[in-house]
Motif scaffolding. Structure first.
Motif, short mmCIF file in Angstrom:
data_model
loop_
_atom_site.label_atom_id
_atom_site.label_comp_id
_atom_site.label_asym_id
_atom_site.label_seq_id
_atom_site.Cartn_x
_atom_site.Cartn_y
_atom_site.Cartn_z
N VAL A 1 0.84 -1.21 0.00
CA VAL A 1 0.00 0.00 0.00
C VAL A 1 0.87 1.25 0.00
N GLN A 2 1.90 1.29 0.84
CA GLN A 2 2.75 2.47 0.90
C GLN A 2 3.49 2.68 -0.42
N GLU A 3 3.98 1.62 -1.02
CA GLU A 3 4.68 1.74 -2.30
C GLU A 3 3.73 2.22 -3.39
N ALA A 4 2.50 1.71 -3.39
CA ALA A 4 1.51 2.16 -4.37
C ALA A 4 1.17 3.64 -4.14
N ALA A 5 1.04 4.03 -2.88
CA ALA A 5 0.76 5.43 -2.57
C ALA A 5 1.89 6.33 -3.08
N ASP B 1 -3.51 6.60 3.23
CA ASP B 1 -4.92 6.57 3.62
C ASP B 1 -5.83 6.67 2.40
N THR B 2 -5.41 7.44 1.41
CA THR B 2 -6.18 7.56 0.17
C THR B 2 -6.25 6.21 -0.53
N VAL B 3 -5.14 5.50 -0.56
CA VAL B 3 -5.12 4.18 -1.19
C VAL B 3 -6.05 3.22 -0.45
N TYR B 4 -5.98 3.22 0.87
CA TYR B 4 -6.88 2.36 1.66
C TYR B 4 -8.35 2.67 1.35
N THR B 5 -8.68 3.96 1.25
CA THR B 5 -10.06 4.35 0.93
C THR B 5 -10.44 3.86 -0.46
N MET B 6 -9.55 3.99 -1.41
CA MET B 6 -9.82 3.54 -2.78
C MET B 6 -9.99 2.02 -2.84
N ARG C 1 -11.09 0.16 -0.29
CA ARG C 1 -12.36 -0.12 0.39
C ARG C 1 -13.56 0.15 -0.51
N THR C 2 -13.46 1.19 -1.36
CA THR C 2 -14.57 1.54 -2.25
C THR C 2 -14.42 0.90 -3.64
N LYS C 3 -13.43 0.03 -3.77
CA LYS C 3 -13.17 -0.72 -5.01
C LYS C 3 -12.92 0.19 -6.21
N GLU C 4 -12.21 1.28 -5.97
CA GLU C 4 -11.87 2.23 -7.03
C GLU C 4 -10.55 1.89 -7.72
N ILE C 5 -9.74 1.04 -7.10
CA ILE C 5 -8.40 0.78 -7.61
C ILE C 5 -8.16 -0.73 -7.63
N PRO C 6 -7.54 -1.24 -8.69
CA PRO C 6 -7.29 -2.69 -8.75
C PRO C 6 -6.24 -3.12 -7.72
N HIS C 7 -6.53 -4.20 -7.04
CA HIS C 7 -5.64 -4.72 -6.00
C HIS C 7 -5.91 -6.20 -5.81
N PHE C 8 -5.06 -6.83 -5.02
CA PHE C 8 -5.33 -8.21 -4.61
C PHE C 8 -4.88 -8.36 -3.17
N LYS C 9 -5.42 -9.36 -2.52
CA LYS C 9 -5.10 -9.59 -1.11
C LYS C 9 -4.48 -10.97 -0.93
N VAL C 10 -3.56 -11.04 0.00
CA VAL C 10 -3.03 -12.30 0.49
C VAL C 10 -3.36 -12.26 1.98
#
Length: 64
Positions: A8-12, A20-25, A27-36
């Motif tokens: 998250v920090q590297e993406a930010a 925090d903006t990345v976390y919000t995005m 959470r609202t599914k505005e940005i492509p991501h994946f979870k482990v």
């Protein structure tokens, strides 16, 4: 093409926004991501594609 995985920090940092903006995005599914499990990651190539798509939307809006 790079397939670098980012936290998250590297993406930010890559996007020039606060983590925090990345976390919000995420959470609202505005940005492509994946979870482990509970950790959130991004692929540099996927973010580049997403940025290009965002730019394309804006350009279409301006020329429409």
């Amino acid at each position: 093409m790079t397939n670098k995985r980012m936290s998250v920090q590297e993406a930010a940092d890559y996007l020039g926004v606060h983590h925090d903006t990345v976390y919000t995005m995420v959470r609202t599914k505005e940005i492509p991501h994946f979870k482990v499990r509970s950790r959130i990651f991004f692929r540099e190539h996927t973010l580049d594609q997403w940025i290009a798509a965002q730019e394309e939307k804006i350009l279409k809006g301006v020329t429409a």
